[in-house]
Design a protein around this motif. Structure first.
Motif, mmCIF file in Angstrom:
data_model
loop_
_atom_site.group_PDB
_atom_site.id
_atom_site.type_symbol
_atom_site.label_atom_id
_atom_site.label_comp_id
_atom_site.label_asym_id
_atom_site.label_seq_id
_atom_site.Cartn_x
_atom_site.Cartn_y
_atom_site.Cartn_z
ATOM 1 N N GLU A 1 -1.618 8.079 -2.228
ATOM 2 C CA GLU A 1 -1.171 8.517 -0.907
ATOM 3 C C GLU A 1 -1.195 7.378 0.111
ATOM 4 O O GLU A 1 -0.359 7.317 1.000
ATOM 5 C CB GLU A 1 -2.036 9.684 -0.434
ATOM 6 N N ALA A 2 -2.144 6.461 -0.048
ATOM 7 C CA ALA A 2 -2.215 5.325 0.876
ATOM 8 C C ALA A 2 -1.091 4.321 0.623
ATOM 9 O O ALA A 2 -0.587 3.693 1.556
ATOM 10 C CB ALA A 2 -3.574 4.645 0.759
ATOM 11 N N ALA A 3 -0.690 4.166 -0.645
ATOM 12 C CA ALA A 3 0.305 3.141 -0.993
ATOM 13 C C ALA A 3 1.724 3.660 -1.016
ATOM 14 O O ALA A 3 2.677 2.875 -0.877
ATOM 15 C CB ALA A 3 -0.038 2.540 -2.357
ATOM 16 N N ARG A 4 1.911 4.936 -1.187
ATOM 17 C CA ARG A 4 3.246 5.504 -1.390
ATOM 18 C C ARG A 4 4.228 5.109 -0.299
ATOM 19 O O ARG A 4 5.385 4.763 -0.564
ATOM 20 C CB ARG A 4 3.146 7.028 -1.471
ATOM 21 N N GLY A 5 3.788 5.163 0.948
ATOM 22 C CA GLY A 5 4.700 4.873 2.053
ATOM 23 C C GLY A 5 5.218 3.449 2.071
ATOM 24 O O GLY A 5 6.271 3.170 2.653
ATOM 25 N N SER A 6 4.505 2.529 1.426
ATOM 26 C CA SER A 6 4.922 1.125 1.420
ATOM 27 C C SER A 6 5.884 0.806 0.277
ATOM 28 O O SER A 6 6.416 -0.302 0.214
ATOM 29 C CB SER A 6 3.692 0.219 1.309
ATOM 30 N N VAL A 7 6.090 1.758 -0.633
ATOM 31 C CA VAL A 7 6.978 1.545 -1.780
ATOM 32 C C VAL A 7 8.363 2.078 -1.435
ATOM 33 O O VAL A 7 8.495 3.125 -0.801
ATOM 34 C CB VAL A 7 6.421 2.241 -3.035
ATOM 35 N N VAL A 8 9.395 1.365 -1.854
ATOM 36 C CA VAL A 8 10.771 1.753 -1.535
ATOM 37 C C VAL A 8 11.594 1.847 -2.817
ATOM 38 O O VAL A 8 11.240 1.288 -3.853
ATOM 39 C CB VAL A 8 11.438 0.753 -0.562
ATOM 40 N N SER A 9 12.690 2.571 -2.708
ATOM 41 C CA SER A 9 13.674 2.644 -3.784
ATOM 42 C C SER A 9 14.867 1.787 -3.383
ATOM 43 O O SER A 9 15.321 1.832 -2.231
ATOM 44 C CB SER A 9 14.111 4.100 -3.990
#
Length: 364
Positions: free
Chosen positions: A53-61
């Motif tokens: 949950e902490a890292a998800r927002g920093s990952v992009v498609s």
């Protein structure tokens, strides 16, 4: 009683009997089973959930486009080319991904975790390390970048998490361990060395996504899998974050990556021939004037009267790290920055001598 009345009574009796039979054959309603309380999640589960949950927002498609010529209208149009993953590097909108994700693309779009899609431009790429940097408009208010860790102290058995978009399934989490270190795999641009091997499932579409340690820090960029079927077989590879942290800032600054300069000329074919003659190391074929190698007094091979090659200096190690090929020498030097002092172990006149060299900066 009249025959008609008898027939009606008989039919009525049949209907009543059939109704009673059907009523007996209908099963009674079955109530749902009582739910057993779950209780608290295990501490390890809580940790993994919190890390995701902490890292998800920093990952992009990332979706790339390719410009092709429409055979009917004779106009150039952009069509979908492929997909991959990436992650936010800094507050200036830089996105890190794999070079092979954007290779040959005419454009790219980045989808953020909140669903927004924004156009991205290519800043630079380092194919030899399979790294590339895109940039999105900072007005898109990109998410916070991932914390950066280090790969120098990684140990086999450490827990890791991979986040990416395999097969277009966005923001997928897989977990595993560091399976091995210092692996190398072939690529279109040569051999990629020093990779992290992991058993965290990595599939097509994961390329460019982050590999994270149990402290939530970036420790690698997922780059490839080894699989006869094309899907995860438990062997994936990631570019170590120490390499990423060395290459990406230069890509952002200049658009390309050029390692520090030693200033020697060497050739793998000549080195291989020398090795067959029992000469171990990288044969110095030339020394560039004014280079760090020239200032340190390195000597180049010369030709004898018959045109044969006479070895003078052969580089055998850099800071104690053995080098046996041109690729080994390049990799050893790339672990340093311009201005760093390194100690070369050089074979000269039959003896090993140590020579200190201050590496130079590449010319613009």
């Amino acid at each position: 009683m009249k025959p008609t009345s008898l027939a009606m009574a008989f039919l009525l009796g049949l209907l009543v009997a059939a109704g009673l039979f059907l009523l007996r054959s209908v099963p009674e309603p079955v109530a749902p089973r009582v739910i057993t309380p779950r209780g608290e999640l295990a501490p390890q589960e809580e940790t993994v959930i919190a890390l995701f949950e902490a890292a998800r927002g920093s990952v992009v498609s990332i979706t790339t486009e390719e410009r092709v010529l429409d055979p009917w209208t004779r106009r150039a149009v952009d069509v979908p080319r492929g997909t991959g993953s990436g992650f936010v590097w800094d507050a200036q909108g830089h996105i890190v991904t794999n070079a092979h994700v954007v290779r040959g693309a005419s454009g790219a779009r980045v989808r953020l975790a909140d669903g927004r899609q924004v156009a991205a431009s290519l800043v630079g790429a380092a194919p030899r390390h399979d790294l590339a940097v895109l940039r999105i408009d900072t007005r898109a208010d990109p998410p916070a970048p991932l914390p950066v860790g280090e790969s120098e102290g990684l140990r086999v058995g450490q827990s890791v998490l991979a986040i990416g978009n395999p097969f277009g399934l966005d923001w997928t989490l897989t977990t595993g361990i560091v399976s091995a270190l210092d692996r190398e795999i072939p690529s279109e641009s040569g051999t990629i060395q020093g990779l992290i091997q992991t058993d965290a499932a990595i599939n097509p579409g994961n390329s460019g996504g982050p590999l994270i340690d149990s402290a939530g820090r970036l420790i690698g960029v997922n780059t490839a899998i080894f699989s006869p079927s094309g899907s995860s077989a438990g062997i994936g590879f990631a570019v170590p974050v120490d390499v990423v942290n060395r290459v990406v800032p230069q890509l952002i600054r200049t658009g390309r990556y050029r390692p520090p300069v030693l200033g020697v000329v060497h050739d793998e074919r000549i080195t291989e021939l020398a090795r067959r003659r029992g000469i171990e190391g990288v044969l110095v074929l030339g020394v560039e004037p004014g280079s760090p190698a020239a200032q340190a007094g390195l000597r180049a091979a010369r030709q004898d009267a018959s045109g044969g090659l006479v070895p003078m200096d052969t580089i055998r190690a850099v800071d104690g790290r053995r080098v046996a090929s041109s690729a080994d020498l390049r990799d050893a030097l790339e672990e340093h920055a311009p201005g760093d002092e390194v100690t070369l172990t050089v074979r000269r006149d039959g003896d090993d001598v140590e020579i200190d060299v201050v590496l130079g900066a590449p010319q613009p």
